[in-house]
Design a protein around this motif. Structure first.
Motif, PDB file in Angstrom:
ATOM      1  N   PRO A 305       0.816  -1.217   0.000  1.00  0.00           N
ATOM      2  CA  PRO A 305       0.000   0.000   0.000  1.00  0.00           C
ATOM      3  C   PRO A 305       0.849   1.265   0.000  1.00  0.00           C
ATOM      4  O   PRO A 305       1.960   1.284   0.546  1.00  0.00           O
ATOM      5  CB  PRO A 305      -0.802  -0.121   1.295  1.00  0.00           C
ATOM      6  CG  PRO A 305       0.052  -0.963   2.188  1.00  0.00           C
ATOM      7  CD  PRO A 305       0.747  -1.932   1.282  1.00  0.00           C
ATOM      8  N   ARG A 306       0.318   2.307  -0.594  1.00  0.00           N
ATOM      9  CA  ARG A 306       0.998   3.599  -0.601  1.00  0.00           C
ATOM     10  C   ARG A 306       0.470   4.477   0.525  1.00  0.00           C
ATOM     11  O   ARG A 306      -0.712   4.458   0.847  1.00  0.00           O
ATOM     12  CB  ARG A 306       0.760   4.302  -1.938  1.00  0.00           C
ATOM     13  CG  ARG A 306       1.346   3.583  -3.145  1.00  0.00           C
ATOM     14  CD  ARG A 306       1.034   4.345  -4.423  1.00  0.00           C
ATOM     15  NE  ARG A 306       1.591   3.682  -5.604  1.00  0.00           N
ATOM     16  CZ  ARG A 306       1.418   4.116  -6.849  1.00  0.00           C
ATOM     17  NH1 ARG A 306       0.701   5.210  -7.077  1.00  0.00           N
ATOM     18  NH2 ARG A 306       1.949   3.456  -7.858  1.00  0.00           N
ATOM     19  N   GLY A 307       1.358   5.227   1.132  1.00  0.00           N
ATOM     20  CA  GLY A 307       0.944   6.211   2.124  1.00  0.00           C
ATOM     21  C   GLY A 307       0.678   5.659   3.506  1.00  0.00           C
ATOM     22  O   GLY A 307       0.201   6.393   4.380  1.00  0.00           O
ATOM     23  N   VAL A 308       0.942   4.379   3.736  1.00  0.00           N
ATOM     24  CA  VAL A 308       0.759   3.812   5.068  1.00  0.00           C
ATOM     25  C   VAL A 308       1.822   2.743   5.310  1.00  0.00           C
ATOM     26  O   VAL A 308       2.090   1.905   4.456  1.00  0.00           O
ATOM     27  CB  VAL A 308      -0.663   3.215   5.239  1.00  0.00           C
ATOM     28  CG1 VAL A 308      -0.953   2.183   4.167  1.00  0.00           C
ATOM     29  CG2 VAL A 308      -0.841   2.626   6.622  1.00  0.00           C
ATOM     30  N   ARG A 309       2.446   2.818   6.462  1.00  0.00           N
ATOM     31  CA  ARG A 309       3.448   1.818   6.839  1.00  0.00           C
ATOM     32  C   ARG A 309       2.763   0.773   7.704  1.00  0.00           C
ATOM     33  O   ARG A 309       2.188   1.089   8.745  1.00  0.00           O
ATOM     34  CB  ARG A 309       4.606   2.466   7.608  1.00  0.00           C
ATOM     35  CG  ARG A 309       5.779   1.522   7.851  1.00  0.00           C
ATOM     36  CD  ARG A 309       6.967   2.294   8.386  1.00  0.00           C
ATOM     37  NE  ARG A 309       6.745   2.777   9.730  1.00  0.00           N
ATOM     38  CZ  ARG A 309       6.943   2.052  10.845  1.00  0.00           C
ATOM     39  NH1 ARG A 309       7.347   0.779  10.735  1.00  0.00           N
ATOM     40  NH2 ARG A 309       6.733   2.568  12.024  1.00  0.00           N
ATOM     41  N   LEU A 310       2.827  -0.473   7.262  1.00  0.00           N
ATOM     42  CA  LEU A 310       2.149  -1.551   7.969  1.00  0.00           C
ATOM     43  C   LEU A 310       3.043  -2.156   9.046  1.00  0.00           C
ATOM     44  O   LEU A 310       4.272  -2.199   8.923  1.00  0.00           O
ATOM     45  CB  LEU A 310       1.739  -2.645   6.981  1.00  0.00           C
ATOM     46  CG  LEU A 310       0.793  -2.226   5.856  1.00  0.00           C
ATOM     47  CD1 LEU A 310       0.455  -3.421   4.984  1.00  0.00           C
ATOM     48  CD2 LEU A 310      -0.474  -1.586   6.412  1.00  0.00           C
ATOM     49  N   MET A 311       2.415  -2.611  10.088  1.00  0.00           N
ATOM     50  CA  MET A 311       3.121  -3.317  11.147  1.00  0.00           C
ATOM     51  C   MET A 311       3.737  -4.595  10.577  1.00  0.00           C
ATOM     52  O   MET A 311       3.078  -5.347   9.864  1.00  0.00           O
ATOM     53  CB  MET A 311       2.153  -3.658  12.287  1.00  0.00           C
ATOM     54  CG  MET A 311       2.807  -4.340  13.473  1.00  0.00           C
ATOM     55  SD  MET A 311       1.584  -4.882  14.733  1.00  0.00           S
ATOM     56  CE  MET A 311       0.931  -3.311  15.294  1.00  0.00           C
TER      57      MET A 311
END
Length: 337
Positions: A305-311
């Protein structure tokens, strides 16, 4: 006509009438498939109706109430293990799906539709695969004093800020995606740090509610100013005209937890060929796009995904920690020793 012949004819007529009334002797030969699903029914039903129209296979959908949705369906599948009624399980999260696979409730099926799904979003033995990523988010009040109090909220720990005392909420960890979120925090942060976080939320008066949608409703009504929930619950609230903002928490910390939906075949199911066809359809890019367009999933499992850093999280490790983490979190949040 003899008396015996008359009696025989009468008996045959009676049997035919009884069969006509009760439907006996006419088994349902139309192709069908039974799916247990914790995906929101307004999202799941159009997808399943599209599959039905495309294939001619009738889909029987079984759901449950929000507070017990995934937990209840998983328990039902466990109870029916020796006489399975479902053919396909379509879950709104991976945690109970992994447990079902470990307990032998799910069958191996390496769907060709899952070939381009990354390994972290499917079982190495082919017992389940994911389609569409949901996100654990923080719902925030929009406008006025509440919005000003929420301005500094960047992550879960900020729900313990003094200006939000008594104004935050979350679903009980014993049901739904909240339990998985708690267990993921125990894995990502370590037990000691996770406990301190939960203790700070408890001391700041966080309210435990019946489900994620209730958290969002309380924010919209002004009873709460902020709370933990799922992305689709916030988007559903906005469609109703409710004023609720959404943020991806902990972008400067452990990251936002992604919660993939999961699809699996039930072991020993009665209609395995129809189950495979439905699974292929549910795991397709076409269905995933429908989930994203409906706002149920935030993004695809097939691309970062763009614009979000996932755990960064191992879902198997989260499941291993889940029973302990949920029990520990409830003890802390309810103030029990």
């Amino acid at each position: 006509m003899s008396r015996c012949s008359s009696s025989g004819l009468a008996l045959m007529l009676w049997a035919a009438m009884a069969a006509a009334v009760c439907g006996c002797g006419r088994p349902d030969t139309a192709p069908r498939v039974v799916v247990y699903s914790s995906v929101d029914e307004p999202v799941a039903r159009p997808v399943l109706e599209a599959f039905q129209s495309k294939t001619g296979i009738r889909v029987v959908l079984v759901t449950d109430a929000e507070a017990a949705k995934t937990v209840g369906l998983a328990a039902r599948l466990e109870a029916e293990r020796n006489n399975p009624q479902a053919d396909v399980y379509w879950g709104n999260e991976p945690f109970h799906t992994i447990n079902l696979a470990r307990n032998g409730v799910l069958a191996e099926y390496a769907s060709p539709a899952a070939a381009d799904i990354p390994a972290k979003y499917k079982d190495s033995a082919g017992r389940w695969a994911s389609c569409g990523l949901r996100l654990r988010v923080i719902g925030l009040a929009a406008g006025g004093e509440a919005a000003r109090a929420c301005a500094a909220v960047k992550g879960v720990a900020d729900l313990a800020r003094p200006e939000l005392r008594g104004r935050t909420g979350m679903a009980r960890p014993s049901a739904g995606t909240t339990g998985g979120h708690v267990a993921a925090l125990y894995v990502a942060m370590g037990e000691a740090a996770a406990r301190r976080l939960l203790e700070s939320l408890r001391d700041n008066g966080i309210r435990l509610l019946g489900g994620n949608s209730q958290v969002v409703r309380y924010i919209a009504e002004g009873q709460l100013w902020a709370g933990l929930t799922d992305n689709d619950d916030v988007l559903n609230a906005r469609r109703r005209g409710w004023k609720v903002e959404m943020m991806m928490p902990d972008q400067e910390g452990p990251g936002t937890l992604a919660v993939p939906t999961t699809v699996a075949m039930v072991a020993g199911c009665r209609r395995s060929e129809n189950a495979r066809r439905l699974i292929d359809y549910l795991l397709s890019a076409e269905t995933e796009k429908r989930l994203v367009d409906a706002g149920f999933a935030h993004c695809s499992v097939r691309v970062e995904p763009r614009g979000v850093r996932l755990m960064s999280v191992d879902y198997n490790a989260v499941v291993a920690k889940l029973p302990y983490a949920v029990a520990d979190a409830l003890r802390i949040l309810e103030g029990r020793r």
